[in-house]
Design a protein around this motif. Structure first.
Motif, short mmCIF file in Angstrom:
data_model
loop_
_atom_site.label_atom_id
_atom_site.label_comp_id
_atom_site.label_asym_id
_atom_site.label_seq_id
_atom_site.Cartn_x
_atom_site.Cartn_y
_atom_site.Cartn_z
N ALA A 52 74.77 11.04 53.24
CA ALA A 52 75.50 10.94 52.05
C ALA A 52 74.72 10.48 51.04
O ALA A 52 74.88 10.92 49.73
CB ALA A 52 76.81 10.18 52.54
N GLY A 53 74.07 9.04 50.89
CA GLY A 53 73.48 8.63 49.96
C GLY A 53 72.14 9.61 49.57
O GLY A 53 72.10 9.69 48.28
N ALA A 97 73.81 12.57 47.57
CA ALA A 97 74.48 11.84 46.18
C ALA A 97 73.07 11.66 45.20
O ALA A 97 73.31 11.98 44.25
CB ALA A 97 75.00 10.62 46.39
N THR A 136 71.91 14.18 42.42
CA THR A 136 72.35 13.39 41.04
C THR A 136 73.90 13.56 41.10
O THR A 136 74.70 13.93 39.82
CB THR A 136 71.78 13.69 39.82
OG1 THR A 136 71.93 15.07 39.39
CG2 THR A 136 70.24 13.46 40.22
N ILE A 137 74.85 13.66 41.95
CA ILE A 137 76.21 13.64 42.10
C ILE A 137 76.86 12.19 42.79
O ILE A 137 77.05 12.40 43.95
CB ILE A 137 76.88 14.97 42.92
CG1 ILE A 137 78.21 15.26 42.53
CG2 ILE A 137 76.45 14.84 44.17
CD1 ILE A 137 78.22 15.79 41.01
N SER A 138 76.73 11.29 41.73
CA SER A 138 77.17 9.97 42.10
C SER A 138 78.58 9.97 42.84
O SER A 138 78.89 9.14 43.38
CB SER A 138 77.33 9.16 40.91
OG SER A 138 75.96 9.32 40.20
N VAL A 142 79.90 11.46 45.12
CA VAL A 142 79.55 11.78 46.63
C VAL A 142 79.70 10.61 47.36
O VAL A 142 80.39 10.43 48.57
CB VAL A 142 78.15 12.60 46.94
CG1 VAL A 142 77.98 12.32 48.51
CG2 VAL A 142 78.37 14.06 46.62
N LEU A 143 79.45 9.29 46.87
CA LEU A 143 79.45 7.96 47.28
C LEU A 143 80.81 7.64 47.77
O LEU A 143 81.32 7.34 48.77
CB LEU A 143 78.98 6.96 46.51
CG LEU A 143 77.37 6.99 46.16
CD1 LEU A 143 76.85 6.03 45.22
CD2 LEU A 143 76.51 7.10 47.41
N TYR A 152 71.00 6.14 47.93
CA TYR A 152 71.43 6.86 46.66
C TYR A 152 70.28 6.48 45.56
O TYR A 152 69.82 7.35 44.73
CB TYR A 152 72.88 6.30 46.21
CG TYR A 152 73.16 6.97 44.70
CD1 TYR A 152 73.54 8.06 44.44
CD2 TYR A 152 73.19 5.75 43.81
CE1 TYR A 152 73.78 8.31 43.08
CE2 TYR A 152 73.34 5.92 42.54
CZ TYR A 152 73.67 7.28 41.97
OH TYR A 152 73.89 7.60 40.77
N TYR A 206 67.79 8.84 43.62
CA TYR A 206 68.22 9.34 42.51
C TYR A 206 67.20 9.35 41.48
O TYR A 206 67.22 10.30 40.55
CB TYR A 206 69.17 8.43 42.02
CG TYR A 206 69.88 8.90 40.77
CD1 TYR A 206 71.05 9.31 40.83
CD2 TYR A 206 69.39 8.29 39.66
CE1 TYR A 206 71.77 9.72 39.68
CE2 TYR A 206 70.13 8.45 38.39
CZ TYR A 206 71.51 9.40 38.29
OH TYR A 206 71.95 9.83 37.11
N ILE A 258 80.84 17.85 45.00
CA ILE A 258 81.50 16.54 45.32
C ILE A 258 82.29 16.65 46.85
O ILE A 258 82.19 15.52 47.56
CB ILE A 258 82.60 16.21 44.19
CG1 ILE A 258 82.06 15.92 42.92
CG2 ILE A 258 83.72 15.15 44.87
CD1 ILE A 258 83.02 15.59 41.71
N GLY A 292 80.61 15.91 49.89
CA GLY A 292 80.42 14.40 50.51
C GLY A 292 81.30 14.25 51.67
O GLY A 292 80.97 13.38 52.56
#
Length: 566
Positions: free
Chosen positions: A121-122, A125, A129-131, A133-134, A162, A166, A555, A558
């Motif tokens: 998952a990290g 994310a 670059t889709i924060s 998701v965390l 992440y 990132y 999103i 995630g």
């Protein structure tokens, strides 16, 4: 030092704001074109402060995350549903296919490397670059029927993976889209040429004879001239002068005249003679031209002293849906009104004659107060500056979305749901679309939307960093430096696939291919790099629909990647 540590442990809210302050400050620094960005900086500062073992209540993190997700959905809602129409379906399908690769690439790489669900998952994310998701992945992990210790381990390693992935996810995306992608499309010069051809095509369509390209950043201006040209002869009406200027490719309006020392508002049948003074208005590229054949420019303060208004207008009338800028300009109500800029889903798109107007577009109109307000009433809703947010709309939207998201379907005894966070995103999409249809309620001013987006997300990230701080170093040792290269692959594969899909399968124009690929990956930094590289704003025309779809699917991934990995 001990006093300071105890202060932050006793008042964890102060630790969050300290993290935000230093994170935003560090996020401003650039080394050439590289920057960590605000989100990564906030995370790393949070990790550093988290070494003090500061405990923060879980609800605080969730509240800010829900605000952020609702704001994301609200921003892209009109474009998301607009894309479901026939003319937007190719871009929607492109975005869906590319988003699938954005999921498949991290998933396959995570399986090969033997990563846990948290690491996967990290990786998703950070590389995409889709924060958000965390947060969605954390909610899903908490629903799994596994020991709490395993849940904690997965959740703590997510920000590590992440942060590592990132860095290339951001900088690498901009480099790939601005340098590598144009090479795949025939070379940078070839793409520049294609963009210029698209600009010319959109600027000289059958409905308009406006110049080809008009950067939205150029302002509207008002200038005064004293008539001395023999062309006016025995006299020309205001309408005759405006028609003549438009025939010459310059859409200008006569706003005021001074005749016999008397200043009055211009009327179509007003006769103009040598010695009269007039005020012309229009986009700067039209006004600063060869109009001085009229006569010398004059700095007449009294003549130029009249109320002009710049007014953002939300387009909501069905009559104007799909209408080109050129056709819109010919509407009687647009006389004296210039379009300064167009924003779609918060992204500026070029003001070209062939640019089509969509419901939910924000047009910035300039002209006299009377003319601009008349145009606003005809187009939709005047979005006048205000500091009031419809919190009834926001609160109810997040509540209803959270209720729907909390509903679970059980597969093999495992509860599967969008979670309250996924529900808030879906609610934002619907409420944003509803607002574009009925703009008399549900207002969230742009500054407030910025706060919900940026402060909401970074508050969440700050808490994630502070909470994960004590285990971050251990987690970094576990994932190893190899994760950086795995993240680079996870970033590059979907982008390169997207460019090739746009060129060979969907057969998009090169500019649209670049815009669609950047949008589906929701990487605004890459769009900016592309526009700089090709010296054109036309890629933005392919960005908005795919951005809306990408923001939603990435999103939701995630949830999916956690379920796939367990």
């Amino acid at each position: 030092m001990e006093w300071f540590a105890n202060l932050l442990r006793h008042y964890p809210e102060l630790a969050i704001f300290l993290t935000l302050a230093f994170g935003f400050w560090i996020g401003k620094f650039k080394i050439k074109k590289f920057t960590l960005g605000t989100v990564t900086s906030v995370l790393l500062v949070g990790v550093l402060i988290g070494q003090l073992h500061i405990e923060i209540g879980a609800p605080l993190k969730s509240v800010f995350f829900l605000l952020f997700l609702f704001a994301v959905g609200y921003s892209v809602g009109p474009q998301f549903f607009r894309g479901l129409r026939k003319e937007g379906l190719p871009q929607v399908l492109f975005a869906v296919v590319m988003c699938l690769f954005c999921l498949i690439a991290p998933f396959v790489l995570a399986k090969i490397m033997g990563y846990s669900a948290g690491e996967a998952a990290g990786l998703l994310a950070g590389s995409q670059t889709i924060s958000a998701v965390l947060g969605v992945a954390e909610d899903t992990i908490n629903q799994l029927g596994i020991p709490d210790a395993d849940k904690t381990s997965m959740i703590n390693v997510m920000p590590v993976a992440y942060a590592v992935s990132y860095i290339f996810g951001t900088a690498g995306s901009a480099w790939i889209m601005s340098d590598v992608a144009p090479r795949l499309l025939g070379g940078i010069e070839s793409v520049k040429k294609a963009c210029r051809e698209l600009e010319a095509k959109m600027g000289t369509d059958d409905e308009s004879e406006q110049p080809g390209f008009m950067p939205a950043a150029r302002p509207i201006t008002f200038r005064a001239y004293k008539i001395s040209n023999d062309w006016f002869g025995a006299g020309k009406t205001v309408k005759e002068l405006e028609d003549y200027l438009e025939e010459q490719g310059r859409r200008l309006f006569v706003e005021r005249v001074r005749i016999d020392h008397v200043i009055r508002d211009a009327k179509p049948d007003q006769m103009l003679l040598e010695g009269n003074e007039i005020v012309l208005s229009g986009r700067r590229e039209f006004v600063i031209g060869e109009e001085n054949w009229i006569g010398d420019e004059v700095n007449d303060i009294d003549l130029l002293d009249f109320p002009a208004e710049t007014l953002p207008v939300l387009v909501s009338r069905k009559k104007f849906a799909g209408m080109t800028v050129a056709k819109l300009r010919k509407q009687p109500v647009m006389h004296g009104v210039s379009i300064k800029s167009i924003k779609r889903a918060g992204v500026s798109i070029p003001v070209l004659p062939a640019t089509r107007i969509d419901p939910g577009d924000m047009l910035e109109l300039v002209g006299t107060k009377l003319e601009v307000n008349a145009a606003a009433d005809m187009l939709g809703y005047a979005d006048r500056p205000t500091n009031q947010t419809d919190m009834i709309f926001v609160g109810l939207g997040i509540f209803l979305g959270g209720v729907v998201g909390s509903l679970a379907i059980h597969f093999g005894g495992v509860p599967i749901s969008l979670s309250t966070s996924g529900g808030a995103l879906i609610a934002g999409l619907f409420f944003g679309w509803l607002r574009s249809k009925h703009p008399t309620f549900g207002r969230i001013p742009e500054p407030s939307l910025w706060v919900l987006n940026n402060v909401g997300l970074n508050m969440f990230i700050a808490v994630v960093g502070i909470t994960a701080g004590p285990s971050f170093v251990t987690g970094l040792k576990e994932v190893g430096i190899s994760l950086f290269f795995i993240g680079a692959l996870a970033t590059a594969i979907p982008l390169l696939v997207g460019v090739l899909l746009g060129k060979y399968v969907f057969k998009f124009h090169p500019a649209i291919t670049l815009g669609c690929t950047s949008g589906a990956r929701t990487t605004t930094a890459a769009l900016g790099a592309v526009e700089d590289a090709v010296e054109s704003q036309t890629p933005a025309l392919g960005y908005t629909v795919t951005y809306a779809v990408g923001n939603t699917l990435l999103i939701i991934w995630g949830v999916v990647i956690v379920l796939l990995m367990t």
